[in-house]
Enzyme design. Structure first.
Site, PDB file in Angstrom:
ATOM      1  N   THR A  72      25.780  17.142 -96.108  1.00 47.09           N
ATOM      2  CA  THR A  72      24.898  16.742 -95.011  1.00 47.09           C
ATOM      3  C   THR A  72      24.559  17.906 -94.091  1.00 47.09           C
ATOM      4  OG1 THR A  72      25.766  14.493 -95.039  1.00 47.09           O
ATOM      5  CG2 THR A  72      24.690  15.204 -93.024  1.00 47.09           C
ATOM      6  N   GLY A  75      33.686  16.433 -92.960  1.00 46.32           N
ATOM      7  CA  GLY A  75      35.090  16.062 -92.830  1.00 46.32           C
ATOM      8  C   GLY A  75      36.014  17.107 -93.420  1.00 46.32           C
ATOM      9  N   GLU A 107      28.310   8.366 -97.034  1.00 49.03           N
ATOM     10  CA  GLU A 107      28.222   8.119 -98.479  1.00 49.03           C
ATOM     11  C   GLU A 107      26.919   7.395 -98.825  1.00 49.03           C
ATOM     12  OE1 GLU A 107      30.263   8.988-101.164  1.00 49.03           O
ATOM     13  OE2 GLU A 107      31.186  10.287 -99.694  1.00 49.03           O
ATOM     14  N   ASP A 166      23.302   6.161 -96.360  1.00 52.51           N
ATOM     15  CA  ASP A 166      22.914   5.168 -95.369  1.00 52.51           C
ATOM     16  C   ASP A 166      22.574   3.855 -96.069  1.00 52.51           C
ATOM     17  OD1 ASP A 166      21.674   4.589 -92.499  1.00 52.51           O
ATOM     18  OD2 ASP A 166      20.229   3.920 -94.008  1.00 52.51           O
TER      19      ASP A 166
END
Length: 635
Positions: free
Chosen positions: A124, A163, A413, A415
């Site tokens: 992303t 993350g 993961e 939208d």
């Protein structure tokens, strides 16, 4: 029922016992932790799981069923731990194992598995999330040094919400545009689109950022503050040519690019290998839904409120209003349980066979079920909170934390709105193939019944109100399939009409609400099929009766609430009223077994940790509630 639902019960007992022995690893429900404290707690949980002998990386490569089950078990312990595990093993580890070759697997497997090599999944960007094909980060081959040069061209290309990046990640799978010198020697650069590269981020010994790598903390979030999300910027970061994860495309020394796929098929194959993340989110979301319903149903069964004049107060779950909120949700939870099991079985079979039809099937089903499950659970959490009144608003009873931590499941993961569009696109493709004589995969078999199912309904059937008919699986299955087929046919007609005038993009946008409704209808039809199969396989008479009542309630509520059945005269007014009466009867019937049905989820009190919903407190839940708030019990 517990034994029927759970064929991995021994693993559940082991994992939950592990956290019984380590209560200090359970997040406090009253004390407000800083994000640093939450992150430290999550790290300890991860190491505790590894120290106990579990190998999530091994599970993810050879025993998918246990891996996804572990995600469901951890969901009611701490969703930050669930997500951290998913980032390390499904995203970072999974991308290396599935997008790389045997060389990458041998080099990295053990270190990823043992958490010696924490990593991240850098897809992303600030400007682009779901539109992966438009990512801007660049990986340009320097032919002279045989290295990739990774660059972030502008602020819009900053890797965002990554993350495991802010504090822990030592390496990452970075998605970037692969660029090599044009073979004609003109000096131009050929852009081969988005590929995945292993990029070191921090020194393995000192943990210091490597030259050219800039990482910043994304800070506090609405929830999941145990995850160290970060921003990444790359400035002339050099990595070896072999760091390209080259299962689907290779680049030779000198810059020759080759792939056995067309660009579109290669891109689809790359993203298709990442469906495991969606399966994991689906299972974790189902786990949260089970926990929320356990709390709300147990509380509603013992909370006394009002009653007849000169009579005793009655349990709030005895009110039809409460039953008609919670019983359909309980039925849907069971439907999702059986459907996520079906999805996992299909995923395992897909990984075994590599069958192209099944790959497409699992991609669509995982996208649709992830979107449906996470969206449904998010809404259910709010309703469960409301059903527990003011006590549901107390932090100690966990609804607030669960809502905040789970909410992002609707976005990452994939939208949910984007994922549902992928389902619609697949259905339209299958519809077109069906009528051109092409074969169709098993999940979409019911579309073959289009010609029969969409004929004008028989007036006798449209007006039939007999309970045996309304609870006949043939009627329920045909009804939900009719809805999907009707929406699919009309969507195809509308798109064809608007495309001639507006072009394909604007036609799709104009039909978007219709397409989203189509996708949800399809998923609910698949859910009913899976639920009824679960009913048929159950040999215990009492359990089978309860499962059948929930399956009927699940289907009848969808028929009752969707105006398409009335608009098409598929269900006449008197039949609609009969369905409503039957829904009330089924809700009342299920109320009598609602507590055992949530008990069958087998979430022990030390994991549930909501005082108003504990199994041990059903005779007096307020004692545990008061103690949790620091009040001494009265003498």
């Amino acid at each position: 029922m517990e034994h029927y639902l759970d064929d991995l019960r021994s693993l559940k007992l082991e994992v939950y016992e592990l956290f019984r022995q380590h209560p200090d690893l359970l997040p406090p429900v009253l004390e407000a932790l800083t994000k640093e404290q939450q992150r430290d707690l999550v790290r300890k949980c991860m190491h505790c799981i590894l120290d106990a002998g579990y190998s999530p990386m091994f599970f993810f490569n050879t025993d998918f069923k246990k891996y996804f089950y572990l995600a469901e078990l951890l969901s009611m312990i701490d969703l930050s731990t669930t997500v951290k595990l998913g980032v390390q093993y499904s995203l970072w580890g999974g991308s290396v194992m599935n997008l790389g070759t045997e060389r990458h697997r041998k080099q990295y497997f053990e270190d990823i598995d043992k958490l010696r090599l924490p990593g991240c999944f850098a897809m992303t960007e600030l400007r682009h999330g779901s539109n992966v094909a438009a990512l801007q980060t660049e990986a340009v081959l320097d032919v002279a040094t045989d290295e990739w040069v990774i660059n972030t061209p502008d602020d819009g290309a900053l890797k965002w919400w990554i993350g495991n990046a802010a504090e822990d990640g030592k390496m990452g799978t970075v998605f970037a545009r692969l660029k090599v010198p044009a073979p004609d020697g003109s000096g131009a650069v050929d852009d081969h689109g988005v590929h995945a590269f292993i990029v070191p981020l921090r020194d393995m010994a000192s943990h210091e950022l490597l030259p050219g790598v800039d990482i910043r903390d994304c800070g506090y979030k609405v929830g999941l503050n145990g995850i160290d999300n970060g921003m990444l910027r790359f400035t002339n970061v050099r990595v070896a040519r072999e760091n390209l994860l080259d299962r689907f495309a290779t680049v030779e020394r000198g810059g020759k690019y080759s792939s056995p796929f067309t660009a579109s098929k290669r891109f689809a194959a790359t993203l298709g290998e990442l469906t495991g993340g969606r399966v994991g989110l689906t299972t974790a979301s189902v786990g949260v839904l089970k926990g929320a319903l356990t709390i709300a149903v147990r509380y509603g069964a013992q909370r006394q409120q009002f009653g007849p004049p000169d009579g005793s107060e009655i349990a709030v779950l005895d009110y039809q209003s409460q039953q008609q909120k919670l019983m359909p949700m309980l039925a849907t939870c069971y439907a999702l349980h059986f459907t996520k099991n079906f999805l996992i079985e299909q995923y395992v079979e897909m990984k075994r066979t590599k069958d192209e039809e099944l790959v497409a099937d699992v991609h669509s089903l995982s996208a649709g079920l992830k979107a449906y499950t996470t969206g449904y659970t998010a809404s259910a959490l709010s309703i469960c909170r409301e059903c527990c009144g003011g006590h549901g608003y107390a932090a100690v009873n966990r609804f607030g934390a669960l809502r905040s931590d789970h909410d992002i499941f609707q976005t990452f993961e994939g939208d949910n709105t984007v994922l549902l569009q992928q389902v619609a696109a697949m259905l339209l493709k299958r519809y077109k193939e069906q009528f051109s004589g092409a074969p169709i995969s098993a999940t979409y078999n019911y579309l073959r019944q289009w010609a029969a199912d969409t004929l004008p309904p028989n007036p006798l059937v449209s007006h039939e109100t007999d309970m045996r008919h309304l609870r006949d699986p043939a009627f329920l299955v045909r009804s939900l399939r009719y809805r999907t087929a009707r929406l699919l046919h009309t969507a195809a007609l509308r798109l064809r009409k608007h495309t001639r005038r507006l072009g394909s993009f604007h036609a799709w946008n104009k039909c978007l609400p219709h397409l989203l409704a189509l996708s949800r209808a399809h998923i609910e039809s698949v859910m009913l099929d899976c639920f009824l199969e679960g009913v048929n396989k159950c040999v215990d008479a009492e359990c089978r009766k309860a499962l059948k009542a929930m399956a009927d309630l699940f289907a009848l509520q969808r028929i009752q609430s969707d105006i398409i059945f009335r608009n098409d005269d598929y269900v006449a007014p008197e039949k609609q009223k009969a369905i409503q009466r039957l829904i009330e009867i089924l809700c009342s019937e299920l109320r009598s077994v609602a507590v055992p049905l949530v008990d069958a989820f087998s979430i022990p009190d030390h994991i549930l940790r909501a005082p108003i919903g504990l199994a041990s407190g059903q005779s007096d839940p307020y004692s545990a509630y008061l103690q949790s708030m620091g009040y001494a019990a009265s003498a």
